[in-house]
Design a protein around this motif. Sequence first.
Motif, PDB file in Angstrom:
ATOM      1  N   SER A 248     -38.974 -29.040  61.559  1.00 34.68           N
ATOM      2  CA  SER A 248     -37.622 -29.177  62.118  1.00 34.68           C
ATOM      3  C   SER A 248     -37.541 -30.331  63.121  1.00 34.68           C
ATOM      4  O   SER A 248     -37.059 -31.422  62.794  1.00 34.68           O
ATOM      5  CB  SER A 248     -37.194 -27.853  62.760  1.00 34.68           C
ATOM      6  OG  SER A 248     -38.157 -27.399  63.696  1.00 34.68           O
ATOM      7  N   LYS A 251     -38.402 -34.161  62.437  1.00 38.66           N
ATOM      8  CA  LYS A 251     -37.480 -34.930  61.589  1.00 38.66           C
ATOM      9  C   LYS A 251     -36.525 -35.750  62.457  1.00 38.66           C
ATOM     10  O   LYS A 251     -36.091 -36.846  62.072  1.00 38.66           O
ATOM     11  CB  LYS A 251     -36.678 -33.985  60.679  1.00 38.66           C
ATOM     12  CG  LYS A 251     -37.534 -33.232  59.663  1.00 38.66           C
ATOM     13  CD  LYS A 251     -38.139 -34.158  58.634  1.00 38.66           C
ATOM     14  CE  LYS A 251     -38.943 -33.419  57.579  1.00 38.66           C
ATOM     15  NZ  LYS A 251     -40.248 -32.955  58.035  1.00 38.66           N
ATOM     16  N   THR A 306     -37.160 -29.600  51.489  1.00 38.10           N
ATOM     17  CA  THR A 306     -37.207 -30.570  52.586  1.00 38.10           C
ATOM     18  C   THR A 306     -37.230 -31.993  52.037  1.00 38.10           C
ATOM     19  O   THR A 306     -36.558 -32.884  52.562  1.00 38.10           O
ATOM     20  CB  THR A 306     -38.457 -30.335  53.460  1.00 38.10           C
ATOM     21  OG1 THR A 306     -38.357 -29.066  54.088  1.00 38.10           O
ATOM     22  CG2 THR A 306     -38.613 -31.415  54.517  1.00 38.10           C
ATOM     23  N   HIS A 309     -33.810 -32.844  51.069  1.00 46.36           N
ATOM     24  CA  HIS A 309     -32.959 -33.073  52.245  1.00 46.36           C
ATOM     25  C   HIS A 309     -33.252 -34.429  52.885  1.00 46.36           C
ATOM     26  O   HIS A 309     -32.338 -35.083  53.401  1.00 46.36           O
ATOM     27  CB  HIS A 309     -33.145 -31.944  53.264  1.00 46.36           C
ATOM     28  CG  HIS A 309     -32.453 -30.670  52.884  1.00 46.36           C
ATOM     29  ND1 HIS A 309     -31.084 -30.524  52.935  1.00 46.36           N
ATOM     30  CD2 HIS A 309     -32.929 -29.500  52.417  1.00 46.36           C
ATOM     31  CE1 HIS A 309     -30.752 -29.309  52.526  1.00 46.36           C
ATOM     32  NE2 HIS A 309     -31.847 -28.668  52.199  1.00 46.36           N
ATOM     33  N   TYR A 331     -27.020 -35.507  59.922  1.00 46.64           N
ATOM     34  CA  TYR A 331     -27.786 -34.764  58.913  1.00 46.64           C
ATOM     35  C   TYR A 331     -29.121 -34.294  59.491  1.00 46.64           C
ATOM     36  O   TYR A 331     -29.550 -33.159  59.246  1.00 46.64           O
ATOM     37  CB  TYR A 331     -28.033 -35.620  57.668  1.00 46.64           C
ATOM     38  CG  TYR A 331     -28.338 -34.777  56.451  1.00 46.64           C
ATOM     39  CD1 TYR A 331     -27.337 -34.458  55.545  1.00 46.64           C
ATOM     40  CD2 TYR A 331     -29.608 -34.245  56.233  1.00 46.64           C
ATOM     41  CE1 TYR A 331     -27.587 -33.645  54.450  1.00 46.64           C
ATOM     42  CE2 TYR A 331     -29.872 -33.435  55.146  1.00 46.64           C
ATOM     43  CZ  TYR A 331     -28.860 -33.135  54.261  1.00 46.64           C
ATOM     44  OH  TYR A 331     -29.116 -32.318  53.189  1.00 46.64           O
ATOM     45  N   SER A 334     -28.403 -31.338  61.758  1.00 44.17           N
ATOM     46  CA  SER A 334     -28.029 -30.166  60.949  1.00 44.17           C
ATOM     47  C   SER A 334     -29.243 -29.577  60.253  1.00 44.17           C
ATOM     48  O   SER A 334     -29.441 -28.354  60.244  1.00 44.17           O
ATOM     49  CB  SER A 334     -26.975 -30.552  59.900  1.00 44.17           C
ATOM     50  OG  SER A 334     -25.846 -31.114  60.511  1.00 44.17           O
ATOM     51  N   TYR A 335     -30.079 -30.445  59.682  1.00 48.36           N
ATOM     52  CA  TYR A 335     -31.242 -29.947  58.956  1.00 48.36           C
ATOM     53  C   TYR A 335     -32.243 -29.277  59.897  1.00 48.36           C
ATOM     54  O   TYR A 335     -32.870 -28.270  59.537  1.00 48.36           O
ATOM     55  CB  TYR A 335     -31.942 -31.064  58.169  1.00 48.36           C
ATOM     56  CG  TYR A 335     -33.152 -30.516  57.456  1.00 48.36           C
ATOM     57  CD1 TYR A 335     -33.014 -29.644  56.376  1.00 48.36           C
ATOM     58  CD2 TYR A 335     -34.441 -30.769  57.931  1.00 48.36           C
ATOM     59  CE1 TYR A 335     -34.100 -29.070  55.765  1.00 48.36           C
ATOM     60  CE2 TYR A 335     -35.541 -30.198  57.321  1.00 48.36           C
ATOM     61  CZ  TYR A 335     -35.358 -29.346  56.238  1.00 48.36           C
ATOM     62  OH  TYR A 335     -36.442 -28.758  55.657  1.00 48.36           O
ATOM     63  N   SER A 339     -33.412 -25.612  59.076  1.00 49.70           N
ATOM     64  CA  SER A 339     -34.823 -25.381  58.791  1.00 49.70           C
ATOM     65  C   SER A 339     -35.396 -24.318  59.727  1.00 49.70           C
ATOM     66  O   SER A 339     -36.157 -23.438  59.303  1.00 49.70           O
ATOM     67  CB  SER A 339     -35.610 -26.691  58.936  1.00 49.70           C
ATOM     68  OG  SER A 339     -36.970 -26.504  58.690  1.00 49.70           O
ATOM     69  N   LEU A 383     -27.993 -24.398  53.455  1.00 48.15           N
ATOM     70  CA  LEU A 383     -28.953 -25.329  52.856  1.00 48.15           C
ATOM     71  C   LEU A 383     -28.455 -25.851  51.509  1.00 48.15           C
ATOM     72  O   LEU A 383     -28.699 -27.007  51.145  1.00 48.15           O
ATOM     73  CB  LEU A 383     -30.302 -24.630  52.676  1.00 48.15           C
ATOM     74  CG  LEU A 383     -31.138 -24.420  53.943  1.00 48.15           C
ATOM     75  CD1 LEU A 383     -32.270 -23.428  53.688  1.00 48.15           C
ATOM     76  CD2 LEU A 383     -31.708 -25.737  54.453  1.00 48.15           C
ATOM     77  N   GLY A 391     -24.206 -27.200  56.389  1.00 48.22           N
ATOM     78  CA  GLY A 391     -24.864 -28.048  55.406  1.00 48.22           C
ATOM     79  C   GLY A 391     -23.891 -28.796  54.505  1.00 48.22           C
ATOM     80  O   GLY A 391     -24.196 -29.904  54.040  1.00 48.22           O
ATOM     81  N   LYS A 395     -23.883 -32.942  54.104  1.00 47.55           N
ATOM     82  CA  LYS A 395     -23.987 -33.660  52.828  1.00 47.55           C
ATOM     83  C   LYS A 395     -22.778 -34.576  52.617  1.00 47.55           C
ATOM     84  O   LYS A 395     -22.906 -35.695  52.113  1.00 47.55           O
ATOM     85  CB  LYS A 395     -24.103 -32.665  51.667  1.00 47.55           C
ATOM     86  CG  LYS A 395     -25.482 -32.010  51.534  1.00 47.55           C
ATOM     87  CD  LYS A 395     -25.556 -31.124  50.311  1.00 47.55           C
ATOM     88  CE  LYS A 395     -26.980 -30.661  50.014  1.00 47.55           C
ATOM     89  NZ  LYS A 395     -27.546 -29.799  51.040  1.00 47.55           N
TER      90      LYS A 395
END
Length: 481
Positions: A248, A251, A306, A309, A331, A334-335, A339, A383, A391, A395
């Motif tokens: 998490s 990233k 992952t 993503h 993004y 958010s990810y 995660s 996700l 999510g 996107k």
Amino acid sequence: MTPTMPTAAELLPLLPELVLVGAAFALLMLDLFLDERRRVVTHALSIATLVIVAALIVAGVGGQGTVLNGMFVRDVAADVLKVVACVVSALAMVYAWPFLRERGLYKGEVPVLMLFAVAGMMLLISAGSLVMIYLGLEMLALCSYALVAIDRDSPLASEAAMKYFILGALASGMLLYGLSLIYGATGTLDLAQINAAAATVQQPMLLLTGMVFVVAGIAFKFGAAPFHMWLPDVYHGAPTPITLFIGSAPKLAAFGMAYRLLETGAGPLDDHWRVLIAGLAALSLVIGNLIALMQTNLKRLLAYSTISHVGFLFLGLAGGGPQGYAAAMFYAISYAIMSAAAFGAIIMLSRRGFEADRIDDYKGLNARNPWMAGLVLCIMASLAGVPPFLGFWAKLVVLRAALQGDMLWLAIVGIVFAVIGAFYYLRVIKVMYFDEPTGEVMVPRDNQPLQVVFGVNALVLFVLGIFWNPIMAWCQQAFGT
């Protein structure tokens, strides 16, 4: 220009990092005097440290600016990423405590290693020089290797740590080689000066070759295909809270590194590196989603997801420009939250001797615990990119960034694989709601604070899906849009 010793006033933008590192060393010493029963003190103080550091950044303590002769840059983009990294890391520590304690894996060095890893992330995010990028990267990487290997008696964890270490060393070598070529072509380590020199450099081929190696190093740290070999094994082999941590917050640091190197440093070469990033994005979307379809282990499924993503995040980077970077940052944020929630669900339902990491373990969860099934539904829907969850908007903004960057083909690839990717998330939902319960009874942890934290973590994906504009505006402000 002769370097001068900075005064205390000039070091003020570094204050959050200094507080974090100072607290990490203090806790390392404190742990020497605590027995096993009182280790909760170290853990609680580590979480408090991250919350305090995040509060210092939000309050603007120390102010923004550059220190250490331009090696360290504190701006709005750095502050946004650091705040989220600290919050997500604190969340990982909350999840880690009961899981590691019941398995006898909790050691005093776990929170200290996490704090030093966060310090590495913060240096990486604020890097203004090639030296600072490498320093932050290695600080984060070395702490991550040790955390993955924390379960020394597990062959799976030891194998994962070895693979991570060997491939990580290879990637660091590639990145360092690329940085040395960039230095050789421009004659400077400062990213702003590299940017100025890139347009008029005498040896463009040397600079471009260095950029290829740098992009490969960035792709490895993200886990983008075809540099993803380490990711499924590490996610599967590491204890779940450690997987949560390394899957998490780093990233966000990887995005910070990519932005500093590619835009701040190599901005004039964006016609070249955007093509490389677009190719990595398409490859990550294809490989990540197709292999995830075949997984039966939930941790490996989340590992391959992952990769997909990361492909979506690269859509924003490939789009380029302030809007593209703002979309990619949104993004990444958010990810990181999604995660943490996904691995948090595994932690909530696991216990000693039962890891709750197979998809079949979730059969009939709704019949046994509708509330828990509902929270997992929120996570999987987000996700998958189902509206109105967070999510979906993540996107949407990166697809729009790709279109604005004249990458129509890449946006089409993204849309196609977003639909394909939804299938394996919906399979988890189908198993929970439409299959008969089998095997062991899934009982959530009887830990009230952890239940509250997990509930908030999962439900925030729905709440932020409705109120996502303030976060996006924060990201846009970071890049002056």
